[in-house]
Design an enzyme around this catalytic site. Structure first.
Site, PDB file in Angstrom:
ATOM      1  N   ARG A   1      45.544  32.613  41.283  1.00 12.10           N
ATOM      2  CA  ARG A   1      45.074  31.354  41.881  1.00 12.10           C
ATOM      3  C   ARG A   1      45.566  30.154  41.087  1.00 12.10           C
ATOM      4  NH1 ARG A   1      39.090  33.562  41.801  1.00 12.10           N
ATOM      5  NH2 ARG A   1      40.020  34.113  39.820  1.00 12.10           N
TER       6      ARG A   1
ATOM      7  N   HIS B   1      41.412  37.529  48.794  1.00  8.99           N
ATOM      8  CA  HIS B   1      41.799  38.936  48.598  1.00  8.99           C
ATOM      9  C   HIS B   1      42.528  39.468  49.831  1.00  8.99           C
ATOM     10  CE1 HIS B   1      38.046  39.160  45.853  1.00  8.99           C
ATOM     11  NE2 HIS B   1      39.106  39.229  45.055  1.00  8.99           N
TER      12      HIS B   1
ATOM     13  N   LYS C   1      28.753  47.802  34.765  1.00  9.59           N
ATOM     14  CA  LYS C   1      28.791  46.404  35.188  1.00  9.59           C
ATOM     15  C   LYS C   1      27.992  46.281  36.486  1.00  9.59           C
ATOM     16  CE  LYS C   1      32.128  42.791  35.993  1.00  9.59           C
ATOM     17  NZ  LYS C   1      33.476  42.521  36.440  1.00  9.59           N
TER      18      LYS C   1
ATOM     19  N   SER D   1      34.914  35.594  44.031  1.00  9.88           N
ATOM     20  CA  SER D   1      33.755  36.378  44.474  1.00  9.88           C
ATOM     21  C   SER D   1      32.484  35.852  43.825  1.00  9.88           C
ATOM     22  CB  SER D   1      33.942  37.853  44.106  1.00  9.88           C
ATOM     23  OG  SER D   1      35.057  38.379  44.764  1.00  9.88           O
TER      24      SER D   1
HETATM   25  O1  PNS Z   1      38.976  41.610  40.716  1.00  3.14           O
HETATM   26  P1  PNS Z   1      39.062  41.656  39.223  1.00  3.14           P
HETATM   27  O2  PNS Z   1      37.674  41.634  38.614  1.00  3.14           O
HETATM   28  O3  PNS Z   1      39.966  40.604  38.669  1.00  3.14           O
HETATM   29  O4  PNS Z   1      39.717  43.080  38.886  1.00  3.14           O
HETATM   30  C1  PNS Z   1      39.962  43.432  37.553  1.00  3.14           C
HETATM   31  C2  PNS Z   1      40.447  44.879  37.433  1.00  3.14           C
HETATM   32  C3  PNS Z   1      39.440  45.825  38.057  1.00  3.14           C
HETATM   33  C4  PNS Z   1      41.764  45.047  38.146  1.00  3.14           C
HETATM   34  C5  PNS Z   1      40.594  45.143  35.916  1.00  3.14           C
HETATM   35  O5  PNS Z   1      39.406  44.840  35.262  1.00  3.14           O
HETATM   36  C6  PNS Z   1      40.992  46.574  35.597  1.00  3.14           C
HETATM   37  O6  PNS Z   1      42.116  46.959  35.800  1.00  3.14           O
HETATM   38  N1  PNS Z   1      40.026  47.359  35.090  1.00  3.14           N
HETATM   39  C7  PNS Z   1      40.218  48.754  34.785  1.00  3.14           C
HETATM   40  C8  PNS Z   1      40.132  49.008  33.287  1.00  3.14           C
HETATM   41  C9  PNS Z   1      41.471  48.823  32.634  1.00  3.14           C
HETATM   42  O7  PNS Z   1      42.459  49.413  33.009  1.00  3.14           O
HETATM   43  N2  PNS Z   1      41.483  47.949  31.625  1.00  3.14           N
HETATM   44  C10 PNS Z   1      42.671  47.644  30.857  1.00  3.14           C
HETATM   45  C11 PNS Z   1      43.482  46.562  31.509  1.00  3.14           C
HETATM   46  S1  PNS Z   1      44.720  46.072  30.453  1.00  3.14           S
END
Ligand code: PNS
Length: 158
Positions: free
Chosen positions: A90, A17, A41, A127
């Site tokens: 990744r 990150h 969550k 993570s």
């Molecule tokens: O580190 P991560 O878990 O890959 O992050 C994922 C994250 C937080 C960027 C993604 O889950 C997100 O954008 N969540 C917010 C909800 C949202 O907008 N969902 C629709 C996405 S199309």
């Protein structure tokens, strides 16, 4: 002035990150690192704690701001007035999920997503794996910044 949004769970932040955030700080005028705060969550660290963990390894950059958000990422992106979303990739397994989110976000808001290929040495880092290794006493010192390793050890010894 171009502002990039680097969103994520960051539970906890890893070297992968920080590498992506650091490269964004070098490319864009401003970087907003946004930590998702999703009460439904379960996370090891609160959003506030995760922001604290991110600040130290990013302290050499003065163009990074930190925030938490709940709800849709694109709603936060509009409120924060960012120009582009940046996600680290990744492997091809990330791509499947990330391309769907990128296209949905583009459809919802018009904001595009740029993908940054993570450094190969961080390609296996996640993570969840860091938490699993740390929980069972494995060595995490080479996987996360020093302050994160300390926080993980404290949390698992609580
Ligand atoms: O580190 P991560 O878990 O890959 O992050 C994922 C994250 C937080 C960027 C993604 O889950 C997100 O954008 N969540 C917010 C909800 C949202 O907008 N969902 C629709 C996405 S199309």
């Amino acid at each position: 002035m171009i502002t990039a949004l680097v969103p994520g769970s960051f539970d906890p932040p890893t070297h992968g990150h920080i590498d992506v955030i650091a490269r964004c700080a070098a490319i864009f005028d401003k970087v907003v690192v946004a930590v998702i705060d999703n009460p439904s969550k379960s996370s090891l660290f609160t959003a506030e704690e995760r922001i604290g963990l991110l600040k130290e390894p990013c302290s050499q950059y003065d163009n990074i701001e930190f925030a938490s958000f709940a709800g849709l990422l694109v709603d936060f992106a509009e409120r924060a007035d960012v120009d582009v979303i940046v996600k680290g990739l990744r492997a091809i397994t990330d791509f499947d999920y990330e391309i769907q989110m990128a296209q949905m976000n583009r459809n919802l808001s018009g904001i595009m997503t740029l993908f940054v290929a993570t450094k190969p040495e961080f390609g296996y880092l996640s993570s969840s794996l860091v938490k699993e290794v740390g929980r069972y006493g494995g060595s995490i010192d080479s996987l996360v910044p020093e302050n994160v390793a300390i926080a993980l050890k404290e949390r698992f010894n609580d």
